[in-house]
Design a protein around this motif. Structure first.
Motif, PDB file in Angstrom:
ATOM      1  N   TYR A 229      -3.763  -8.019   9.792  1.00 16.29           N
ATOM      2  CA  TYR A 229      -3.455  -7.254   8.587  1.00 16.29           C
ATOM      3  C   TYR A 229      -2.457  -7.992   7.694  1.00 16.29           C
ATOM      4  CZ  TYR A 229      -1.874  -3.559   5.479  1.00 16.29           C
ATOM      5  OH  TYR A 229      -1.549  -2.843   4.362  1.00 16.29           O
ATOM      6  N   SER A 233      -3.292 -10.333   4.464  1.00 17.13           N
ATOM      7  CA  SER A 233      -2.775  -9.788   3.209  1.00 17.13           C
ATOM      8  C   SER A 233      -1.966 -10.830   2.435  1.00 17.13           C
ATOM      9  CB  SER A 233      -1.913  -8.552   3.494  1.00 17.13           C
ATOM     10  OG  SER A 233      -1.398  -8.007   2.295  1.00 17.13           O
ATOM     11  N   GLY A 267      -5.204  -6.069  -0.449  1.00 14.14           N
ATOM     12  CA  GLY A 267      -5.203  -4.833   0.321  1.00 14.14           C
ATOM     13  C   GLY A 267      -6.558  -4.508   0.897  1.00 14.14           C
ATOM     14  N   SER A 270      -7.382  -7.111   3.827  1.00 13.60           N
ATOM     15  CA  SER A 270      -6.569  -6.906   5.027  1.00 13.60           C
ATOM     16  C   SER A 270      -6.904  -5.583   5.714  1.00 13.60           C
ATOM     17  CB  SER A 270      -5.081  -6.943   4.667  1.00 13.60           C
ATOM     18  OG  SER A 270      -4.757  -5.943   3.714  1.00 13.60           O
ATOM     19  N   THR A 328      -1.133  -1.450  -1.881  1.00 10.96           N
ATOM     20  CA  THR A 328      -0.803  -2.871  -1.789  1.00 10.96           C
ATOM     21  C   THR A 328      -0.608  -3.477  -3.168  1.00 10.96           C
ATOM     22  OG1 THR A 328      -2.204  -2.958   0.189  1.00 10.96           O
ATOM     23  CG2 THR A 328      -1.503  -5.054  -0.738  1.00 10.96           C
TER      24      THR A 328
END
Length: 344
Positions: A229, A233, A267, A270, A328
């Protein structure tokens, strides 16, 4: 040994030495010149913490609905997978609890997200400065490692607050709602409810003997999920931020638009890469909410698969996109904006 007179940032006149503006200028100069200085580290952490709080608040109602779907809450299971399920779920929460219901558990979220986001962005800046000291070191692997390290560090230090927040968000019946203190007590006592002899590994036996073990339920799967993640990201955001303006000239002219677009894409990427880990983690986190003693990650995986098959590991992903993409995007944009405000 250097003296105050040798410091180029120190005000020349005695009357300027202890004014707020002179101290601020010296701090900003040190932060700009040395990313390993405390001035830069603290400023980066404050910028990240504020960015996290702003982003989380903007999607708090979506976050609560996603938790209810991920954990197959009995009152909301019928809405999961339905095209209008999100709207129906939000409407039901609003009818039964009003606006406060949409933000249930959000106070704990803010108490967690400020140190979590602050540590994450601060750790990323610090690790990036070490792993990518010169332009020729800019490789995807180094940016991925820097992002993964920042995510793991932040989770390690703030996970108990995340577990408490999930428990509070999971409660839907008025009769089962608890205060923050009651939720903490309930989680702590779950270790006492575990039948003797459960768990076979020596590691499990050791961790269960630690008083804070219940507050780290689902922690191992969180660490595993955080690597793809956070790594993906930061890698995606950093790569797009450097190269996307070459193909979309407008983004080169507007820093805010560039950060919003690059953050949103980062975002989505991820979230897709790490979502199955998040579903398993949520199941583990609420395992003791109904009076049990919690479940292992194997039990969580088995439960998800037997209930919905492979699709179960992606239940609520649409809401995840609706939540994570703007969150995000806002987080990265606010982070960069705060860094400009703090002159770093």
């Amino acid at each position: 040994m250097s003296s105050e007179d040798d410091d180029p940032h120190w005000p020349a006149r005695e009357s300027e030495r202890w004014t707020a503006s002179s101290l601020w200028r010296r701090s900003r100069d040190r932060a700009r010149e040395d990313k390993s200085s405390w001035d830069y580290v603290i400023s980066s952490g404050v910028a990240g913490g504020i960015a996290g709080c702003v982003a989380k608040t903007s999607i708090a109602p979506l976050d609560r609905v996603k938790i209810l779907f991920q954990t197959s809450n009995a009152d909301f299971a019928k809405y999961a997978g339905h095209p209008m399920g999100l709207i129906h779920a939000i409407a039901r929460i609003y009818r039964t609890s009003g606006v406060p219901g949409l933000f249930q558990g959000h106070l704990v979220t803010l108490l967690r997200i400020f140190p979590y986001a602050g540590i994450k962005y601060m750790a990323y800046d610090w690790s990036e400065a070490i792993l990518v000291p010169t332009p020729d070191k800019r490789t995807p692997a180094r940016f991925f490692v820097a992002g993964a390290f920042s995510g793991v560090t932040s989770v390690l230090l703030t996970y108990p607050l995340e577990l408490i927040r999930v428990r509070l968000a999971y409660q839907t019946q008025a009769s089962e709602r608890t205060s923050l203190v009651q939720a903490v007590r309930s989680i702590y006592r779950e270790a006492e409810r575990r039948p003797p002899g459960t768990g076979t590994s020596s590691i499990s036996a050791l961790t269960r003997s630690i008083p804070l073990y219940p507050f780290y339920r689902g922690f191992s799967i969180s660490l595993i999920g955080m690597v793809p993640y956070a790594g993906t990201s930061f890698l995606t955001y950093g790569t797009l931020r450097r190269h996307l303006p070459d193909y979309v000239p407008y983004l080169a002219e507007s820093a805010t638009a560039r950060d919003l677009v690059c953050g949103g894409i980062a975002g989505a990427v991820s979230q897709t890469a790490s979502y199955p880990f998040e579903v398993v983690r949520r199941r583990m986190q609420v395992g003791g909410a109904r009076g049990g003693y919690g479940i292992t990650w194997r039990d969580a995986v088995k439960s998800v698969y037997e209930t919905r098959g492979m699709r179960g590991f992606f239940v609520g992903l649409t809401i995840g996109y609706l939540k994570v993409v703007p969150m995000t995007s806002i987080a990265y944009t606010t982070w960069q904006m705060m860094k400009r405000v703090l002159e770093i």
